[in-house]
Scaffold this motif. Sequence first.
Motif, short mmCIF file in Angstrom:
data_model
loop_
_atom_site.label_atom_id
_atom_site.label_comp_id
_atom_site.label_asym_id
_atom_site.label_seq_id
_atom_site.Cartn_x
_atom_site.Cartn_y
_atom_site.Cartn_z
N ASP A 1 6.56 -16.74 4.45
CA ASP A 1 7.54 -15.15 4.80
C ASP A 1 7.41 -14.77 6.40
O ASP A 1 6.21 -14.41 6.36
CB ASP A 1 7.24 -14.22 3.60
N LYS B 1 1.01 -8.40 4.93
CA LYS B 1 1.78 -8.55 3.45
C LYS B 1 1.44 -7.41 2.57
O LYS B 1 2.72 -6.35 2.33
CB LYS B 1 2.25 -9.95 2.51
N LEU C 1 4.05 -12.19 -1.70
CA LEU C 1 4.76 -13.21 -0.48
C LEU C 1 3.89 -13.85 -0.41
O LEU C 1 2.51 -13.45 -0.07
CB LEU C 1 4.47 -11.77 0.54
N ARG D 1 3.56 -7.94 -8.10
CA ARG D 1 5.19 -8.07 -8.28
C ARG D 1 5.38 -9.68 -7.88
O ARG D 1 4.17 -10.20 -7.26
CB ARG D 1 5.37 -7.51 -6.61
N PRO D 2 6.02 -10.19 -6.61
CA PRO D 2 5.88 -11.30 -6.91
C PRO D 2 5.25 -11.52 -5.55
O PRO D 2 5.48 -10.91 -4.62
CB PRO D 2 7.72 -12.42 -6.88
N GLU E 1 8.92 -15.87 -1.09
CA GLU E 1 8.38 -15.25 -2.72
C GLU E 1 8.50 -16.10 -3.49
O GLU E 1 9.14 -16.37 -3.58
CB GLU E 1 8.93 -13.84 -3.21
N TRP F 1 12.70 -14.33 3.71
CA TRP F 1 11.77 -13.47 2.89
C TRP F 1 10.81 -15.09 1.99
O TRP F 1 12.16 -16.18 2.77
CB TRP F 1 12.30 -12.67 2.42
#
Length: 490
Positions: free
Chosen positions: A101, A136, A97, A94-95, A43, A41
């Motif tokens: 990632d 994503k 991606l 949201r953060p 971010e 992951w």
Amino acid sequence: MFLGVDVGTGGTRAILVDRDGRVVVSEACEHQPIHSAEIGWAEQDPDDWWHAAKTAIGGVMRWARENGKAVESVGLTGQMHGCVMLDADGKVLRPALIWCDQRTQPQCDWLNETIGYERMIELTCNPALPNFTLTKLLWVREHQPEIFAKIAHVLCPKDYVRYKLTGEYAIDMQEASGTLLLDVTYRRWSTEVAAAAGIPMSWLPSLFEGPEVCGRILPEASSVTGLAAGTPVVAGAGDQGAGAVGMGILEPGSVSATIGTSGVVFAATAAPTKDAHGRLHTFCHAAPGIWHVMGVTNGAGLSFRYFRDTFTPQLGYDDLTALAAKVPAGSDGMLWVPYLFGERTPHLDPDARAAFIGVTASHTLGHFVRAVLEGVAFSLKDTFTLFEELAIPVEKIRLGGGGARGPLWRQIQADVYNHSVELLEAEEGGAFGAALLAGTGVNAWPSVQAACAATIRAAAVIPPTSAAAMQAAYPRYRRIYPALKGVFQA
């Protein structure tokens, strides 16, 4: 003056370039480290990019005011493929991606089942890979449906900074090629892919060619950056597209090999050239009317940084390369495969893993370092091998990024590629190319090609000196991936 802004992975850099192609001032601001809650992951917080952009731009604009210089236009570049999700008010949901990632292989498999592997390449010139933006979005739809339901706009990293500067939702053709939502051949959004994936067309930003003006600096952005309100902002390009402009890679036969966090071998083409197996990316070029192919190593400069930070944090890069320079070409049999974040070209395998191979008790720290440098070059040579297979000409190779700055790494590249390599007088990366696109957009030059001809000059040519040792080692390197494939899977 023309301002180029590069929203990279590790930080944001701003430079001012004059009409002779001279970089007169440069400022940079680091980003917060990549957040990786689970293996594979990656971010980042988009507002951290905006903070860094304000800081870097503000620094060069202070210099401009103190020296009585005006900025005529702005060009943006940055890390590609990231997925920034905004609500109807332009707020981050949201953060993001980001490009490295690797969690979205199940979404790639779903796209291949839904659209078809060959059809996806036909529509977008590229296969479904975890790096690309669309995959994503699909991960968020499956795992965070409450966030997916609020999405109104989708942007890439540098385009979020553009939004903060101008209020416009815009993207360039080259960057859009890496979303898996662009019909690369016809330079338009693919309504077929979007419909099959369930992505509303209203989410996608307006498309522009790299040097096209697509917005102007807002008064509120002016107050925090020092740029004059109303200053034109051109579309720019992703980091590899802008970097190619900054290195003059515009004609068939011209190739760049750039080592940053990732590594890229980039070749300009007069028409979209597709690899039926999807091992190479085919994208629109930042210059209108042409295309490019490129192969990508996910963990290029990242390999060197990872090694230093993990094993020798007390030593600098120059200290380590000095040790490596004492080791003969071929690292006395030691090899490094740089698959720290899986691998794209040529394996298309998010589960590939990095490894040192052939370690003996006689190997020293210098051997490990040289093996890392050689292994990254071997991974880039895989792309040159594909170019040969697809009859893509290679007449000149220009080096960029960190791999061009150290004499050892650039000599290793000449030896591994078995081809002379060129260095430029000023290799300033994507920010320089973004500045040239900005100047072209306000008619400082009549075309991107004219901008490059006026500002880019070769400084040195480095011929191979140990090519035989590297050509002997390369087949051994090529045997490592098949031997390790699947070893680390459950």
